[in-house]
Design a protein around this motif. Structure first.
Motif, PDB file in Angstrom:
ATOM      1  N   GLN A   1      -9.619  -2.554  -7.281  1.00  0.00           N
ATOM      2  CA  GLN A   1      -8.931  -3.779  -7.672  1.00  0.00           C
ATOM      3  C   GLN A   1      -7.476  -3.529  -8.058  1.00  0.00           C
ATOM      4  OE1 GLN A   1     -11.610  -5.408 -10.647  1.00  0.00           O
ATOM      5  NE2 GLN A   1     -12.843  -6.432  -9.086  1.00  0.00           N
ATOM      6  N   THR A   2      -7.200  -2.408  -8.699  1.00  0.00           N
ATOM      7  CA  THR A   2      -5.806  -2.082  -9.014  1.00  0.00           C
ATOM      8  C   THR A   2      -4.997  -1.854  -7.744  1.00  0.00           C
ATOM      9  OG1 THR A   2      -6.513  -1.050 -11.094  1.00  0.00           O
ATOM     10  CG2 THR A   2      -4.305  -0.535 -10.300  1.00  0.00           C
ATOM     11  N   SER A   3      -5.579  -1.140  -6.794  1.00  0.00           N
ATOM     12  CA  SER A   3      -4.894  -0.894  -5.523  1.00  0.00           C
ATOM     13  C   SER A   3      -4.668  -2.190  -4.754  1.00  0.00           C
ATOM     14  CB  SER A   3      -5.710   0.085  -4.663  1.00  0.00           C
ATOM     15  OG  SER A   3      -5.896   1.313  -5.330  1.00  0.00           O
ATOM     16  N   THR A   4      -5.633  -3.088  -4.810  1.00  0.00           N
ATOM     17  CA  THR A   4      -5.488  -4.377  -4.129  1.00  0.00           C
ATOM     18  C   THR A   4      -4.328  -5.177  -4.709  1.00  0.00           C
ATOM     19  OG1 THR A   4      -7.853  -4.463  -3.638  1.00  0.00           O
ATOM     20  CG2 THR A   4      -6.640  -6.531  -3.528  1.00  0.00           C
ATOM     21  N   ALA A   5      -4.244  -5.223  -6.036  1.00  0.00           N
ATOM     22  CA  ALA A   5      -3.167  -5.978  -6.681  1.00  0.00           C
ATOM     23  C   ALA A   5      -1.794  -5.456  -6.263  1.00  0.00           C
ATOM     24  CB  ALA A   5      -3.324  -5.906  -8.202  1.00  0.00           C
ATOM     25  N   LEU A   6      -1.628  -4.153  -6.252  1.00  0.00           N
ATOM     26  CA  LEU A   6      -0.329  -3.558  -5.905  1.00  0.00           C
ATOM     27  C   LEU A   6       0.023  -3.798  -4.437  1.00  0.00           C
ATOM     28  CD1 LEU A   6      -0.621  -0.169  -7.843  1.00  0.00           C
ATOM     29  CD2 LEU A   6       0.694  -2.201  -8.498  1.00  0.00           C
ATOM     30  N   SER A   7      -0.960  -3.628  -3.551  1.00  0.00           N
ATOM     31  CA  SER A   7      -0.668  -3.760  -2.113  1.00  0.00           C
ATOM     32  C   SER A   7      -0.425  -5.212  -1.718  1.00  0.00           C
ATOM     33  CB  SER A   7      -1.808  -3.155  -1.291  1.00  0.00           C
ATOM     34  OG  SER A   7      -3.047  -3.762  -1.594  1.00  0.00           O
ATOM     35  N   VAL A   8      -1.130  -6.165  -2.338  1.00  0.00           N
ATOM     36  CA  VAL A   8      -0.904  -7.580  -2.036  1.00  0.00           C
ATOM     37  C   VAL A   8       0.501  -7.999  -2.469  1.00  0.00           C
ATOM     38  CG1 VAL A   8      -1.547  -9.926  -2.731  1.00  0.00           C
ATOM     39  CG2 VAL A   8      -3.312  -8.318  -2.023  1.00  0.00           C
ATOM     40  N   ALA A   9       0.924  -7.566  -3.643  1.00  0.00           N
ATOM     41  CA  ALA A   9       2.279  -7.880  -4.102  1.00  0.00           C
ATOM     42  C   ALA A   9       3.315  -7.304  -3.143  1.00  0.00           C
ATOM     43  CB  ALA A   9       2.495  -7.329  -5.511  1.00  0.00           C
ATOM     44  N   LEU A  10       3.095  -6.086  -2.682  1.00  0.00           N
ATOM     45  CA  LEU A  10       4.023  -5.446  -1.751  1.00  0.00           C
ATOM     46  C   LEU A  10       4.088  -6.208  -0.426  1.00  0.00           C
ATOM     47  CD1 LEU A  10       5.866  -3.008  -1.117  1.00  0.00           C
ATOM     48  CD2 LEU A  10       3.815  -1.786  -0.341  1.00  0.00           C
ATOM     49  N   LEU A  11       2.956  -6.676   0.051  1.00  0.00           N
ATOM     50  CA  LEU A  11       2.902  -7.384   1.331  1.00  0.00           C
ATOM     51  C   LEU A  11       3.783  -8.628   1.325  1.00  0.00           C
ATOM     52  CD1 LEU A  11       1.653  -7.659   4.157  1.00  0.00           C
ATOM     53  CD2 LEU A  11      -0.260  -8.878   3.112  1.00  0.00           C
ATOM     54  N   GLY A  12       3.874  -9.301   0.196  1.00  0.00           N
ATOM     55  CA  GLY A  12       4.675 -10.514   0.118  1.00  0.00           C
ATOM     56  C   GLY A  12       6.156 -10.279   0.352  1.00  0.00           C
ATOM     57  N   PHE A  13       6.609  -9.043   0.150  1.00  0.00           N
ATOM     58  CA  PHE A  13       8.034  -8.733   0.304  1.00  0.00           C
ATOM     59  C   PHE A  13       8.368  -8.098   1.650  1.00  0.00           C
ATOM     60  CE2 PHE A  13       7.405  -8.881  -4.299  1.00  0.00           C
ATOM     61  CZ  PHE A  13       8.458  -9.689  -4.690  1.00  0.00           C
ATOM     62  N   MET A  14       7.370  -7.851   2.476  1.00  0.00           N
ATOM     63  CA  MET A  14       7.611  -7.206   3.763  1.00  0.00           C
ATOM     64  C   MET A  14       8.198  -8.205   4.770  1.00  0.00           C
ATOM     65  SD  MET A  14       6.801  -4.009   3.450  1.00  0.00           S
ATOM     66  CE  MET A  14       7.577  -4.193   1.822  1.00  0.00           C
ATOM     67  N   LYS A  15       9.212  -7.758   5.513  1.00  0.00           N
ATOM     68  CA  LYS A  15       9.872  -8.600   6.513  1.00  0.00           C
ATOM     69  C   LYS A  15       9.716  -8.049   7.924  1.00  0.00           C
ATOM     70  CE  LYS A  15      11.525 -11.101   3.126  1.00  0.00           C
ATOM     71  NZ  LYS A  15      10.956 -12.441   2.846  1.00  0.00           N
ATOM     72  N   ASP A  16       9.766  -6.752   8.073  1.00  0.00           N
ATOM     73  CA  ASP A  16       9.679  -6.129   9.392  1.00  0.00           C
ATOM     74  C   ASP A  16       8.253  -6.236   9.939  1.00  0.00           C
ATOM     75  OD1 ASP A  16      10.951  -4.158  11.442  1.00  0.00           O
ATOM     76  OD2 ASP A  16       9.047  -3.215  10.888  1.00  0.00           O
ATOM     77  N   PRO A  17       8.082  -6.548  11.235  1.00  0.00           N
ATOM     78  CA  PRO A  17       6.732  -6.693  11.797  1.00  0.00           C
ATOM     79  C   PRO A  17       5.858  -5.461  11.625  1.00  0.00           C
ATOM     80  CG  PRO A  17       8.367  -7.561  13.316  1.00  0.00           C
ATOM     81  CD  PRO A  17       9.125  -6.897  12.213  1.00  0.00           C
ATOM     82  N   LEU A  18       6.435  -4.281  11.805  1.00  0.00           N
ATOM     83  CA  LEU A  18       5.645  -3.055  11.638  1.00  0.00           C
ATOM     84  C   LEU A  18       5.250  -2.855  10.180  1.00  0.00           C
ATOM     85  CD1 LEU A  18       7.490  -0.530  14.015  1.00  0.00           C
ATOM     86  CD2 LEU A  18       5.309  -1.712  14.395  1.00  0.00           C
ATOM     87  N   ALA A  19       6.165  -3.176   9.266  1.00  0.00           N
ATOM     88  CA  ALA A  19       5.870  -3.035   7.838  1.00  0.00           C
ATOM     89  C   ALA A  19       4.776  -4.001   7.419  1.00  0.00           C
ATOM     90  CB  ALA A  19       7.137  -3.264   7.016  1.00  0.00           C
ATOM     91  N   ILE A  20       4.845  -5.235   7.925  1.00  0.00           N
ATOM     92  CA  ILE A  20       3.805  -6.221   7.613  1.00  0.00           C
ATOM     93  C   ILE A  20       2.445  -5.715   8.074  1.00  0.00           C
ATOM     94  CG2 ILE A  20       2.913  -8.515   8.200  1.00  0.00           C
ATOM     95  CD1 ILE A  20       5.828  -9.474   8.331  1.00  0.00           C
ATOM     96  N   ALA A  21       2.395  -5.180   9.294  1.00  0.00           N
ATOM     97  CA  ALA A  21       1.132  -4.681   9.843  1.00  0.00           C
ATOM     98  C   ALA A  21       0.597  -3.510   9.022  1.00  0.00           C
ATOM     99  CB  ALA A  21       1.328  -4.267  11.296  1.00  0.00           C
ATOM    100  N   ALA A  22       1.492  -2.593   8.638  1.00  0.00           N
ATOM    101  CA  ALA A  22       1.065  -1.406   7.888  1.00  0.00           C
ATOM    102  C   ALA A  22       0.522  -1.778   6.513  1.00  0.00           C
ATOM    103  CB  ALA A  22       2.229  -0.425   7.753  1.00  0.00           C
ATOM    104  N   VAL A  23       1.214  -2.660   5.807  1.00  0.00           N
ATOM    105  CA  VAL A  23       0.779  -3.030   4.457  1.00  0.00           C
ATOM    106  C   VAL A  23      -0.487  -3.892   4.529  1.00  0.00           C
ATOM    107  CG1 VAL A  23       1.426  -4.176   2.307  1.00  0.00           C
ATOM    108  CG2 VAL A  23       3.110  -2.845   3.565  1.00  0.00           C
ATOM    109  N   ALA A  24      -0.608  -4.715   5.577  1.00  0.00           N
ATOM    110  CA  ALA A  24      -1.840  -5.488   5.753  1.00  0.00           C
ATOM    111  C   ALA A  24      -3.041  -4.552   5.889  1.00  0.00           C
ATOM    112  CB  ALA A  24      -1.730  -6.397   6.972  1.00  0.00           C
TER     113      ALA A  24
END
Length: 435
Positions: A91-114
């Protein structure tokens, strides 16, 4: 029904469950109140970012691939480290990664963080299911799983409508809200939930060997359930991947989709408990066959939808399938799982949903782009029919349910006992009836 009878039915539905279950229930509810990514990822990518349905399907598939990677590992962690540490890490990892995903702009970055979000969010499922099986008596498990599923959908009914309107103004706000709510879940687990993993004596270890992943894979009947679970999950996934894309291409807004899909959560909140009381002691084979047909043909009817009202009507049909399938199938999984291998068995079961989350977006994106949404809904009807036939065949000759499901433990930390020989036989895969 008189008010007094309703109150008595409600009291009977919630009584007798341990306090630890209710803290786990609260954690589930809070988590679903903040749900955003899985529900609105497709709309975020296609409408807000302007990507194609195929790219949205690819990102959703990577989210599913993350779940595939973490499912078995989380199951092993659940058995080795314990339920509580696994939940905290996930759950801690989920919270951090979801917050990070909201700031991703590059298509590859979005895919990686997803991918990372999928891996982290899926890791909690084996631990939650195993902990629930640990702390709830066998005779109360169908009711407990139903109440937990009710909490999931109570949160979903509230969040899906609100999140739909949030998405109209800021998708980033949705990502951050989910991150905060997931972090609250981790805090609840840390403060209120003690470890529930059963402690084994040397005598128990000698009587019941450790369960490895190889033993799970050799358990024919259980793996059959996993395969059918994949087919059912493949259908239900279309509610969050195929349906929003199809509605978006038909000119409907995110708020329209949010209102239509909220019917799913509202109906489950209203009907899950009374329907579970009705089906609790009925033939699981028949229930699973009927639920598979309702799921397949419920989505199949979406091919004829042209308004929000008709979309909502189709949601009603496959929601009834969910209400019946969820507690019945989860109870069957626990029934076939040995006591000290619950994490691995739940991990394998979770894998079926994770693989479906990987395949479903690819399937829906490809079919919608190449052939049109009508073909997707027809495929769902075919898959539901195949799953119904599979349940009918697989569950013939299933031994009558007793206490040989690896259960029989009451309280937060079960007291080790030496199982009777027939209980050992029921718990060890491959010894009886394919279980």
């Amino acid at each position: 029904m008189p008010l007094a009878a309703l109150r008595r039915a409600a009291k009977d539905s919630v009584s007798g469950l341990p306090r630890a279950f209710w803290w786990l229930w609260i954690s589930t509810l809070v988590n679903r109140l903040g749900a955003f990514v899985a529900t609105f990822m497709a709309l975020y990518l296609t409408l807000d970012r302007g990507y194609s349905a195929t790219y949205a399907g690819l990102v959703a598939a990577l989210h599913g691939l993350g779940g595939v990677v973490s499912s078995l590992g989380a199951g092993v962690m659940t058995d080795r480290l314990g339920r509580r540490p696994t939940l905290l890490i996930a759950q801690t990892s989920t919270a951090l990664s979801v917050a990070l995903l909201g700031f991703m702009k590059d298509p590859l970055a979005i895919a990686a963080v997803a991918f990372l979000v999928g891996m982290a969010s899926n890791a909690s499922r084996p631990a939650v299911q195993a902990m629930m099986a640990d702390i709830v008596r066998p005779e109360d498990r169908v009711r407990a799983f139903s109440l937990n599923y009710w909490a999931i959908n109570l949160g979903f009914a509230i969040s899906s409508t609100g999140a739909g309107f949030i998405a109209e103004f800021s998708y980033l706000a949705g990502f951050l809200i989910e991150a905060v709510m997931t972090l609250v879940c981790a805090i609840v687990v840390f403060v209120k939930l003690p470890e529930s993993r059963p402690v084994r004596t040397a005598q128990e270890k000698a009587a019941e060997p450790d369960v490895g992943l190889g033993a799970v894979l050799r358990d024919g009947r259980f793996m059959g359930v996993v395969g059918l679970s994949f087919l059912i999950a493949l259908i239900f996934q279309q509610g969050s991947v195929g349906l929003p894309v199809a509605m978006g291409e038909a000119g409907f807004t995110p708020a329209d989709y949010g209102m239509a899909i909220a019917v799913n959560g509202v109906l489950i909140v209203a009907l899950q408990i009374p329907v579970t009381r009705f089906i609790e002691h009925r033939d699981p084979q028949r229930l699973l066959v009927v639920s598979a047909l309702l799921a397949g043909y419920g989505f199949g009817l979406t091919a004829f939808a042209g308004s929000i009202g008709v979309f909502a009507l189709t949601v009603c049909v496959w929601t009834l399938a969910e209400i019946v399938n969820a507690p019945t199938q989860t109870g069957l999984v626990v029934r076939l799982s040995p006591l000290h291998g619950r994490g691995r068995y739940q991990g394998m079961y979770t894998l079926s949903w994770a693989v479906a989350a990987l395949v479903a977006p690819l399937m829906s994106g490809f079919v919608i782009d190449r052939f049109g949404a009508e073909w997707l809904w027809g495929t769902c009807a075919v898959i539901g029919t195949v799953a119904a036939l599979g349940y009918w065949s697989l569950m013939r000759g299933l031994p009558a349910e007793g206490d040989g499901d690896g259960g029989g433990t009451v309280g937060v930390v079960p007291t080790p006992t030496v199982p009777a020989p027939d209980a050992v036989a029921d718990r060890v895969p491959g010894v009886t009836g394919g279980s």
